[in-house]
Design a protein around this motif. Structure first.
Motif, PDB file in Angstrom:
ATOM      1  N   GLU A 165       0.820  -1.202   0.000  1.00 26.72           N
ATOM      2  CA  GLU A 165       0.000   0.000   0.000  1.00 26.72           C
ATOM      3  C   GLU A 165       0.861   1.263   0.000  1.00 26.72           C
ATOM      4  OE1 GLU A 165       0.594  -1.959   2.380  1.00 26.72           O
ATOM      5  OE2 GLU A 165       0.462  -1.084   4.376  1.00 26.72           O
ATOM      6  N   THR A 166       2.126   1.159   0.438  1.00 27.45           N
ATOM      7  CA  THR A 166       2.994   2.345   0.514  1.00 27.45           C
ATOM      8  C   THR A 166       3.742   2.560  -0.799  1.00 27.45           C
ATOM      9  OG1 THR A 166       4.778   1.015   1.477  1.00 27.45           O
ATOM     10  CG2 THR A 166       3.271   2.155   3.011  1.00 27.45           C
ATOM     11  N   VAL A 167       4.706   1.671  -1.060  1.00 27.81           N
ATOM     12  CA  VAL A 167       5.510   1.726  -2.286  1.00 27.81           C
ATOM     13  C   VAL A 167       5.749   0.289  -2.735  1.00 27.81           C
ATOM     14  CG1 VAL A 167       6.672   3.866  -1.550  1.00 27.81           C
ATOM     15  CG2 VAL A 167       7.754   1.657  -1.042  1.00 27.81           C
ATOM     16  N   GLY A 203      22.289  -2.166  -4.842  1.00 29.17           N
ATOM     17  CA  GLY A 203      23.518  -1.416  -4.586  1.00 29.17           C
ATOM     18  C   GLY A 203      23.464  -0.806  -3.196  1.00 29.17           C
ATOM     19  N   ARG A 204      22.832  -1.544  -2.276  1.00 32.93           N
ATOM     20  CA  ARG A 204      22.595  -1.034  -0.921  1.00 32.93           C
ATOM     21  C   ARG A 204      23.684  -1.517   0.027  1.00 32.93           C
ATOM     22  NH1 ARG A 204      16.911  -0.442   1.841  1.00 32.93           N
ATOM     23  NH2 ARG A 204      17.225  -1.047   4.001  1.00 32.93           N
ATOM     24  N   PRO A 205      24.229  -0.628   0.864  1.00 26.35           N
ATOM     25  CA  PRO A 205      25.267  -1.077   1.792  1.00 26.35           C
ATOM     26  C   PRO A 205      24.709  -2.093   2.797  1.00 26.35           C
ATOM     27  CG  PRO A 205      24.661   1.216   2.235  1.00 26.35           C
ATOM     28  CD  PRO A 205      23.933   0.807   0.993  1.00 26.35           C
ATOM     29  N   VAL A 220      11.129  -6.953   7.586  1.00 25.42           N
ATOM     30  CA  VAL A 220      10.537  -8.267   7.348  1.00 25.42           C
ATOM     31  C   VAL A 220       9.029  -8.092   7.216  1.00 25.42           C
ATOM     32  CG1 VAL A 220      10.168 -10.579   8.284  1.00 25.42           C
ATOM     33  CG2 VAL A 220      12.370  -9.422   8.636  1.00 25.42           C
ATOM     34  N   HIS A 221       8.447  -8.667   6.163  1.00 25.66           N
ATOM     35  CA  HIS A 221       7.005  -8.578   5.917  1.00 25.66           C
ATOM     36  C   HIS A 221       6.338  -9.918   6.196  1.00 25.66           C
ATOM     37  CE1 HIS A 221       8.660  -5.119   3.893  1.00 25.66           C
ATOM     38  NE2 HIS A 221       7.467  -4.641   3.582  1.00 25.66           N
ATOM     39  N   ILE A 222       5.209  -9.872   6.883  1.00 25.21           N
ATOM     40  CA  ILE A 222       4.511 -11.105   7.232  1.00 25.21           C
ATOM     41  C   ILE A 222       3.040 -11.034   6.805  1.00 25.21           C
ATOM     42  CG2 ILE A 222       6.055 -11.759   9.128  1.00 25.21           C
ATOM     43  CD1 ILE A 222       4.122 -10.496  11.099  1.00 25.21           C
ATOM     44  N   PRO A 279      12.810  -4.231   1.007  1.00 27.91           N
ATOM     45  CA  PRO A 279      13.085  -2.796   0.972  1.00 27.91           C
ATOM     46  C   PRO A 279      12.321  -2.188  -0.188  1.00 27.91           C
ATOM     47  CG  PRO A 279      14.871  -3.975  -0.081  1.00 27.91           C
ATOM     48  CD  PRO A 279      13.902  -5.025   0.414  1.00 27.91           C
ATOM     49  N   SER A 280      12.255  -0.876  -0.260  1.00 25.35           N
ATOM     50  CA  SER A 280      11.660  -0.247  -1.424  1.00 25.35           C
ATOM     51  C   SER A 280      12.442  -0.695  -2.659  1.00 25.35           C
ATOM     52  CB  SER A 280      11.690   1.274  -1.277  1.00 25.35           C
ATOM     53  OG  SER A 280      12.985   1.722  -0.943  1.00 25.35           O
ATOM     54  N   ALA A 281      11.728  -0.946  -3.774  1.00 20.23           N
ATOM     55  CA  ALA A 281      12.328  -1.595  -4.943  1.00 20.23           C
ATOM     56  C   ALA A 281      12.983  -0.595  -5.892  1.00 20.23           C
ATOM     57  CB  ALA A 281      11.275  -2.433  -5.669  1.00 20.23           C
ATOM     58  N   GLU A 337       6.447   5.694   2.359  1.00 16.49           N
ATOM     59  CA  GLU A 337       6.733   4.452   3.062  1.00 16.49           C
ATOM     60  C   GLU A 337       6.080   4.399   4.447  1.00 16.49           C
ATOM     61  OE1 GLU A 337       8.892   6.576   1.858  1.00 16.49           O
ATOM     62  OE2 GLU A 337      10.455   5.603   0.679  1.00 16.49           O
ATOM     63  N   SER A 338       6.193   3.214   5.042  1.00 14.56           N
ATOM     64  CA  SER A 338       5.596   2.994   6.366  1.00 14.56           C
ATOM     65  C   SER A 338       6.293   3.832   7.441  1.00 14.56           C
ATOM     66  CB  SER A 338       5.706   1.512   6.731  1.00 14.56           C
ATOM     67  OG  SER A 338       7.075   1.127   6.808  1.00 14.56           O
ATOM     68  N   THR A 339       5.562   4.075   8.505  1.00 10.47           N
ATOM     69  CA  THR A 339       6.118   4.689   9.709  1.00 10.47           C
ATOM     70  C   THR A 339       6.954   3.630  10.416  1.00 10.47           C
ATOM     71  OG1 THR A 339       4.132   6.026   9.920  1.00 10.47           O
ATOM     72  CG2 THR A 339       5.490   5.793  11.897  1.00 10.47           C
ATOM     73  N   LEU A 380      11.380   6.413  14.093  1.00 10.62           N
ATOM     74  CA  LEU A 380      12.632   6.536  13.354  1.00 10.62           C
ATOM     75  C   LEU A 380      12.395   7.101  11.956  1.00 10.62           C
ATOM     76  CD1 LEU A 380      14.318   3.118  14.278  1.00 10.62           C
ATOM     77  CD2 LEU A 380      14.638   5.341  15.372  1.00 10.62           C
ATOM     78  N   ARG A 381      11.178   6.892  11.439  1.00  7.86           N
ATOM     79  CA  ARG A 381      10.819   7.444  10.122  1.00  7.86           C
ATOM     80  C   ARG A 381       9.329   7.734  10.126  1.00  7.86           C
ATOM     81  NH1 ARG A 381      11.443   3.649   4.845  1.00  7.86           N
ATOM     82  NH2 ARG A 381       9.639   2.612   5.782  1.00  7.86           N
ATOM     83  N   PRO A 382       8.916   9.001   9.933  1.00  7.08           N
ATOM     84  CA  PRO A 382       7.474   9.272   9.824  1.00  7.08           C
ATOM     85  C   PRO A 382       6.954   8.663   8.522  1.00  7.08           C
ATOM     86  CG  PRO A 382       8.743  11.269   9.370  1.00  7.08           C
ATOM     87  CD  PRO A 382       9.733  10.197   9.744  1.00  7.08           C
ATOM     88  N   LYS A 384      21.125   5.710  15.014  1.00  6.71           N
ATOM     89  CA  LYS A 384      20.347   4.577  15.494  1.00  6.71           C
ATOM     90  C   LYS A 384      20.057   3.647  14.314  1.00  6.71           C
ATOM     91  CE  LYS A 384      17.716   2.288  18.189  1.00  6.71           C
ATOM     92  NZ  LYS A 384      17.762   1.822  19.522  1.00  6.71           N
ATOM     93  N   SER A 385      19.810   4.221  13.193  1.00  5.45           N
ATOM     94  CA  SER A 385      19.415   3.450  12.018  1.00  5.45           C
ATOM     95  C   SER A 385      20.079   4.109  10.827  1.00  5.45           C
ATOM     96  CB  SER A 385      17.901   3.483  11.907  1.00  5.45           C
ATOM     97  OG  SER A 385      17.496   2.811  10.759  1.00  5.45           O
ATOM     98  N   PRO A 386      21.273   3.641  10.475  1.00  7.69           N
ATOM     99  CA  PRO A 386      22.117   4.370   9.528  1.00  7.69           C
ATOM    100  C   PRO A 386      21.392   4.821   8.273  1.00  7.69           C
ATOM    101  CG  PRO A 386      23.136   2.293  10.225  1.00  7.69           C
ATOM    102  CD  PRO A 386      21.777   2.325  10.833  1.00  7.69           C
TER     103      PRO A 386
END
Ligand code: TXA
Ligand code: MG
Length: 352
Positions: A42-44, A65-67, A74-76, A150-152, A188-190, A202-204, A231-233
């Motif tokens: 529903e987000t991205v 190409g993500r560090p 994790v999606h459930i 992660p976002s694609a 994206e999700s909160t 950590l992310r609105p 906290k979350s690079p």
């Protein structure tokens, strides 16, 4: 540089409300076997891999190409699965799950042993969510395993809200894309950290701070970009960026509009091709300008602005503008997430 293996990326159209079970089964089998499948939430759009297969998880980082220092969500498919992904789950987590799942809320909890450390970039925690998109839910249920997603997009690029965006970034790097049209939320999700007390955003994102506070009983602090230790690079970098510089103008509406207008005219005089991200109200107030304008929707409808934002950035990028100008939005509700994404996309923030 070692060459990446290439895959003939298959795109399958599915009905967003009632996806063909056969296509879902095909995508689920691919995931289970360690393949990469992009799917709508529903987000991205997310880039899915079997969370229990370290080899598959590693491919996500390579494809984007993500560090390896940037942890995954994790999606459930079912709320009860949370107990297999996280441990020492506090009562408040279950209350939040009941209130907001399925939906755009990600909870950071202590990681269960079943989840490979690579998923969380070695952190003792894990981020989990249950998305509400019918295609995502059908795929997760058919896969029968937790799925990291992660976002694609390529790392550092704008998150994809349409299958075409995924194809543009990841063609040849993934096995399959499920195309169900544009995603309904658009940001994206909160991300809410429940390993600290009180909880911290950590992310609105798609679930507002105001909504969270009704369950938490207090208003959680929202992590600001420069505050405190990392906290979350992945959360602290310029992160949702289009490939062209974006100048974000912050301040009261009248002043911001005037500054926007001035900048647009000055840049156009220098021969620069200017892209403007405008709210519907701004267009009437500003009149015609020598720029490619994209309408983000009305300031009275943050849901519409959120839906349009990432597509608007990609549209201007594809139009070949040299620079994008935008103005910021007020605090509160979904605007917080929109302002956050505008700031992260910007190369320069100007306060007026
Ligand atoms: O809406 C969404 O959340 C989308 C869709 C596909 O579900 N996914 C998404 O994933 O945005 P990604 O990887 O682009 O962003 C996940 C964010 C990252 O910024 C990461 O740093 C943070 O969540 N995160 C993941 N695991 C974490 C953890 N254990 N602790 C703190 N932050 C974490
Ligand atoms: Mg992302």
């Amino acid at each position: 540089m070692p060459r990446l293996p290439t895959y003939p990326t298959i795109v399958r159209q599915v009905d967003p409300q009632a996806p063909d079970p056969q296509i879902i089964a095909e995508a689920a089998a691919c995931l289970r076997e360690g393949g990469l499948v992009a799917f709508p939430t529903e987000t991205v759009y997310g880039l899915g891999a079997n969370a229990l297969k370290e080899r598959a998880v590693r491919r996500i980082f390579v494809a984007k190409g993500r560090p390896l220092t940037d942890p995954l969500i994790v999606h459930i498919a079912r709320n009860e699965q949370l107990a297999t992904v996280a441990r020492a789950i506090p009562a408040v987590a279950w209350q939040l799950v009941t209130a907001f799942w399925p939906g755009p809320l990600t909870l950071v909890l202590w990681r269960a042993p079943a989840i490979p450390p690579l998923v969380s970039a070695g952190l003792p925690t894990v981020a989990v969510r249950r998305p509400s998109h019918p295609v995502a839910l059908a795929l997760l249920a058919a896969a029968g395993v937790p799925v990291v997603a992660p976002s694609a997009n390529r790392f550092g690029h704008t998150s994809p809200t349409r299958a075409e965006h995924v194809l543009a970034d990841l063609a040849g790097r993934i096995e399959m894309i499920l195309d169900a049209g544009p995603t309904p939320v658009g940001v994206e999700s909160t991300v809410l950290d429940l390993t600290v007390e009180p909880a911290v955003v950590l992310r609105p994102g798609g679930v507002t701070v105001e909504a969270l506070s009704t369950v938490l009983g207090y208003t959680p602090q929202v992590l600001e970009r420069a505050a405190g230790p990392v906290k979350s690079p992945g959360l602290l970098e310029r992160h949702y960026a289009p490939a062209v510089p974006l100048i974000l103008i912050e301040g009261p509406a009248e002043r911001a509009r005037a500054a926007l207008r001035q900048r647009a005219l000055a840049l156009a005089r220098q021969g620069r091709r200017v892209g403007l991200l405008l709210y519907t109200e701004d267009q009437a107030a500003l009149g015609p300008l020598p720029a490619r304008v994209v309408d983000l929707g009305s300031l009275r409808q943050p849901e519409e602005v959120a839906r349009r934002l990432f597509t608007a950035l990609r549209t201007l990028e594809a139009a070949g503008v040299d620079v994008i100008l935008a103005r910021s939005v007020p605090d509160g509700g979904l605007w917080l997430a929109i302002r956050d994404r505008l700031r992260r996309a910007s190369s320069e923030v100007v306060s007026v």
